[in-house]
Write a protein that holds these residues in place. Structure first.
Motif, PDB file in Angstrom:
ATOM      1  N   ILE A 164      -4.181   8.557   0.924  1.00  0.00           N
ATOM      2  CA  ILE A 164      -3.190   8.519   0.404  1.00  0.00           C
ATOM      3  C   ILE A 164      -2.549   7.041   0.216  1.00  0.00           C
ATOM      4  N   PHE A 165      -2.728   6.370   1.525  1.00  0.00           N
ATOM      5  CA  PHE A 165      -1.954   5.093   1.719  1.00  0.00           C
ATOM      6  C   PHE A 165      -2.790   3.999   0.793  1.00  0.00           C
ATOM      7  N   PRO A 166      -3.907   3.871   0.733  1.00  0.00           N
ATOM      8  CA  PRO A 166      -4.579   2.800  -0.017  1.00  0.00           C
ATOM      9  C   PRO A 166      -4.136   3.069  -1.581  1.00  0.00           C
ATOM     10  N   LEU A 184      -5.735   1.491   5.484  1.00  0.00           N
ATOM     11  CA  LEU A 184      -6.082   1.557   6.974  1.00  0.00           C
ATOM     12  C   LEU A 184      -5.319   1.010   7.974  1.00  0.00           C
ATOM     13  N   ARG A 185      -4.860  -0.210   7.716  1.00  0.00           N
ATOM     14  CA  ARG A 185      -4.022  -0.844   8.719  1.00  0.00           C
ATOM     15  C   ARG A 185      -2.791  -0.226   8.998  1.00  0.00           C
ATOM     16  N   PHE A 186      -2.178   0.155   7.694  1.00  0.00           N
ATOM     17  CA  PHE A 186      -0.904   0.797   8.180  1.00  0.00           C
ATOM     18  C   PHE A 186      -1.119   2.018   8.912  1.00  0.00           C
ATOM     19  N   LEU A 187      -2.120   2.878   8.447  1.00  0.00           N
ATOM     20  CA  LEU A 187      -2.193   3.901   9.439  1.00  0.00           C
ATOM     21  C   LEU A 187      -2.831   3.826  11.070  1.00  0.00           C
ATOM     22  N   PHE A 188      -3.568   2.799  10.981  1.00  0.00           N
ATOM     23  CA  PHE A 188      -4.217   2.566  12.485  1.00  0.00           C
ATOM     24  C   PHE A 188      -3.832   1.347  13.364  1.00  0.00           C
ATOM     25  N   ASN A 189      -3.063   0.629  12.769  1.00  0.00           N
ATOM     26  CA  ASN A 189      -2.530  -0.729  13.475  1.00  0.00           C
ATOM     27  C   ASN A 189      -1.135  -0.441  14.039  1.00  0.00           C
ATOM     28  N   PRO A 190      -0.938  -0.059  15.329  1.00  0.00           N
ATOM     29  CA  PRO A 190       0.180   0.397  15.735  1.00  0.00           C
ATOM     30  C   PRO A 190       1.076  -1.059  15.865  1.00  0.00           C
ATOM     31  N   ASP A 191       2.211  -0.833  15.259  1.00  0.00           N
ATOM     32  CA  ASP A 191       3.271  -2.017  15.443  1.00  0.00           C
ATOM     33  C   ASP A 191       4.415  -1.366  15.815  1.00  0.00           C
ATOM     34  N   PHE A 192       4.652  -1.199  17.498  1.00  0.00           N
ATOM     35  CA  PHE A 192       5.571  -0.438  17.914  1.00  0.00           C
ATOM     36  C   PHE A 192       6.980  -0.922  17.533  1.00  0.00           C
ATOM     37  N   SER A 193       6.980  -2.269  17.015  1.00  0.00           N
ATOM     38  CA  SER A 193       8.431  -2.869  16.653  1.00  0.00           C
ATOM     39  C   SER A 193       9.171  -1.801  15.623  1.00  0.00           C
ATOM     40  N   ARG A 194       8.218  -1.091  14.802  1.00  0.00           N
ATOM     41  CA  ARG A 194       8.535  -0.256  13.686  1.00  0.00           C
ATOM     42  C   ARG A 194       8.853   1.061  14.019  1.00  0.00           C
ATOM     43  N   LEU A 209     -11.895  11.975  -2.116  1.00  0.00           N
ATOM     44  CA  LEU A 209     -10.702  11.018  -2.316  1.00  0.00           C
ATOM     45  C   LEU A 209     -10.681   9.613  -1.647  1.00  0.00           C
ATOM     46  N   VAL A 210     -11.159   9.984  -0.265  1.00  0.00           N
ATOM     47  CA  VAL A 210     -11.185   8.885   0.485  1.00  0.00           C
ATOM     48  C   VAL A 210     -12.112   7.761  -0.074  1.00  0.00           C
ATOM     49  N   GLY A 211     -13.295   8.212  -0.725  1.00  0.00           N
ATOM     50  CA  GLY A 211     -14.262   7.427  -1.526  1.00  0.00           C
ATOM     51  C   GLY A 211     -13.564   6.744  -2.473  1.00  0.00           C
ATOM     52  N   TYR A 212     -12.651   7.416  -3.285  1.00  0.00           N
ATOM     53  CA  TYR A 212     -12.020   6.631  -4.172  1.00  0.00           C
ATOM     54  C   TYR A 212     -11.227   5.543  -3.756  1.00  0.00           C
ATOM     55  N   ALA A 213     -10.401   6.022  -2.601  1.00  0.00           N
ATOM     56  CA  ALA A 213      -9.481   5.013  -2.074  1.00  0.00           C
ATOM     57  C   ALA A 213     -10.101   3.544  -1.581  1.00  0.00           C
ATOM     58  N   MET A 214     -11.337   3.717  -1.427  1.00  0.00           N
ATOM     59  CA  MET A 214     -12.147   2.624  -1.133  1.00  0.00           C
ATOM     60  C   MET A 214     -12.176   1.568  -2.076  1.00  0.00           C
ATOM     61  N   THR A 215     -12.211   2.318  -3.584  1.00  0.00           N
ATOM     62  CA  THR A 215     -12.270   1.375  -4.731  1.00  0.00           C
ATOM     63  C   THR A 215     -11.039   0.881  -5.281  1.00  0.00           C
ATOM     64  N   THR A 216      -9.833   1.203  -4.480  1.00  0.00           N
ATOM     65  CA  THR A 216      -8.590   0.767  -5.038  1.00  0.00           C
ATOM     66  C   THR A 216      -8.289  -0.633  -4.778  1.00  0.00           C
ATOM     67  N   GLY A 217      -9.199  -1.237  -3.758  1.00  0.00           N
ATOM     68  CA  GLY A 217      -8.867  -2.679  -3.631  1.00  0.00           C
ATOM     69  C   GLY A 217      -7.688  -2.822  -2.320  1.00  0.00           C
ATOM     70  N   ALA A 218      -7.181  -1.531  -2.088  1.00  0.00           N
ATOM     71  CA  ALA A 218      -6.070  -1.660  -1.127  1.00  0.00           C
ATOM     72  C   ALA A 218      -6.450  -0.747   0.072  1.00  0.00           C
ATOM     73  N   PHE A 219      -7.860  -0.745   0.243  1.00  0.00           N
ATOM     74  CA  PHE A 219      -8.189   0.382   1.401  1.00  0.00           C
ATOM     75  C   PHE A 219      -7.908  -0.167   2.633  1.00  0.00           C
ATOM     76  N   ASP A 220      -8.066  -1.411   2.869  1.00  0.00           N
ATOM     77  CA  ASP A 220      -7.955  -2.049   4.141  1.00  0.00           C
ATOM     78  C   ASP A 220      -6.414  -1.878   4.727  1.00  0.00           C
ATOM     79  N   GLN A 221      -5.585  -2.266   3.647  1.00  0.00           N
ATOM     80  CA  GLN A 221      -4.261  -2.435   3.748  1.00  0.00           C
ATOM     81  C   GLN A 221      -3.627  -0.887   4.187  1.00  0.00           C
TER      82      GLN A 221
END
Ligand code: PHE
Length: 452
Positions: A277-279, A208-218, A194-206
């Motif tokens: 899931i997130f991509p 991953l950023r959501f999951l791993f970029n800590p934004d403490f204001s949120r 599934l992660v392999g598929y997520a890489m093909t969605t075009g939104a993989f980076d987005q």
């Protein structure tokens, strides 16, 4: 060394089987269903970071403590706590830790079974092919239509409860071993796919950023409590599940090694689920904060678009059901062992009682997504209240009590003997358990009521 006790309920056939069974308990809906949706609700990266910190600083040391208690006492959590408290010259009231745990397990299983029922229903939906070529909107509509039908949801909840109680009635050491040995790796592989598929969605980076970029204001204060509660939930800690599994653990196996393996596997599965899931969420214009339906509204879209998606999708939900099954068993096992030990009933009778009571309470969760949707307290429906009470309050408090008991009440000689961990590592663990864990849990509690 004192003569080690023997559990009257049996023993795992090896150290490896203990690790498999405990991983089976830990890896479940918490990783695949709950982790992604609470991450989505609480803004992503910063939440994930706090959750990871809690797993390492609180979860792992408490897991070692809980297994240690189980193996030393070798009985149901209540009787184990009473016995070990007696040995330490402490109050028999420590048995309450066991009682609260049994109650928490019962409350959790009542809704856990309903959600596992959703997954069962999705096995059939996936196989029917309705999701071929589906977009986010269709997936959402199918899910909403399903939830709006209380009889269907109740039916699947009933089936899952029966499945669970059948295994528990036969004793958890039988079929469980085979199931976990095969199905856990299969689940892992499908998540990778599934992660392999997520890489093909075009939104993989987005994603991953959501999951791993800590934004403490949120990050709101409540999120910190949810993250900590989830660390307990996902590792099956604070309610006696891991304690009872520890009570079947062979005497010579390493508690620290097993705990580390379980925690790592559990965390990996959760992160993979998030990466799958997130991509898909971003590629299909779905809402990360969609709530408990997130898994069911996103992955069908992914399967609907990939080759052989019907096959993989069906298989995936079968595996989710298995993961939930091996966790559900451990949720009710402490109650069943206690009924057998203290009420003198047969295992089968104990299962019937526990199963029927849990099933009945589960009806509340079934209805909280349709007929009772409007009934809320503090903005939470029946399911939300149960989840908050157990995962965010009861499990962390249970874990805190376990940390305090092992860190401060038990005789150190006994602790060291049972853990059999060498030098520096032992001292580090003990220090974390005595100071870091209780302080961390305390800070999170105070922070969440906005006192600090
Ligand atoms: N750890 C399980 C999961 O992540 C749930 C669970 C909680 C099981 C507590 C046993 C005890 O799905």
């Amino acid at each position: 060394m004192a003569q080690p006790r023997v559990s009257r309920h049996g023993e795992w056939s090896s150290r490896w089987v203990f690790i498999l069974a405990a991983t089976g308990s830990a890896v479940g809906l918490g990783n695949i269903w709950k982790f992604p949706y609470i991450t989505g609700e609480h803004g992503g990266g910063a939440f994930v970071l706090i959750y990871l910190l809690c797993v390492a600083l609180v979860g792992l040391p408490v897991m070692m403590a809980e297994i240690l208690l189980g193996r030393r006492g070798r009985q149901s959590p209540m009787n184990t706590m009473r016995l070990l408290a007696e040995e330490a010259g402490a109050s028999p009231r420590w048995a309450w830790v066991g009682w609260c745990g049994v109650l928490a397990g019962f409350l959790i299983l009542s809704y856990y079974s309903v959600i596992a029922g959703w997954a069962l229903a999705y096995v059939v939906r996936m196989a029917s092919g309705i999701f071929i070529g589906a977009d986010g909107q269709l997936a959402q509509a199918v899910f909403e239509r399903f939830l709006a039908d209380p009889e269907a949801v109740l039916g699947w909840h009933t089936l899952f409860m029966v499945m669970t109680m059948v295994v528990v009635a036969r004793g958890v050491r039988g079929g469980l071993e085979q199931a976990v040995r095969l199905l856990m790796p299969a689940l892992f592989l499908l998540l990778l796919l599934l992660v392999g598929y997520a890489m093909t969605t075009g939104a993989f980076d987005q994603g991953l950023r959501f999951l791993f970029n800590p934004d403490f204001s949120r990050l709101d204060p409540a999120a910190v409590l949810v993250a900590m509660g989830h660390a307990f939930f996902t590792l099956s800690l604070g309610m006696g599940a891991i304690m009872i599994y520890g009570s079947y653990m062979p005497q010579r196996a390493s508690i620290a090694g097993a705990s580390l393996a379980i925690a790592v596997a559990d965390t990996l599965v959760a992160l993979l689920a998030g990466m799958a899931i997130f991509p898909v969420v971003y590629a299909n214009g779905l809402e990360p904060g969609a709530g408990p339906g997130l898994l069911f509204q996103t992955l069908p879209v992914a399967f609907g678009q990939m080759p052989a998606g019907v096959l993989f999708g069906t298989l995936f939900f079968v595996l989710v059901v298995f993961a939930a099954w091996t966790s559900a068993i451990s949720l009710i096992e402490p109650a069943v062992t206690w009924l057998v030990e203290n009420r003198g009933v047969r295992r089968l009778t104990a299962c019937l009682w526990a199963g029927v009571a849990t099933w009945l309470l589960g009806i509340g969760t079934v209805l909280s997504f349709n007929l009772w949707k409007e009934f809320t307290l503090f903005g939470l429906n029946f399911f939300g209240l149960l989840d908050f009470l157990t995962a965010n309050l009861m499990l962390p408090l249970g874990g805190l009590a376990i940390a305090l008991f092992v860190g401060w009440v038990m005789r150190e000689r006994d602790v060291a003997e049972e853990l059999a961990l060498k030098g520096g590592l032992y001292r580090l663990w003990r220090w974390v358990l005595r100071y870091v864990t209780p302080v961390a849990v305390g800070i999170v509690f105070l922070h969440s009521v906005e006192l600090i």
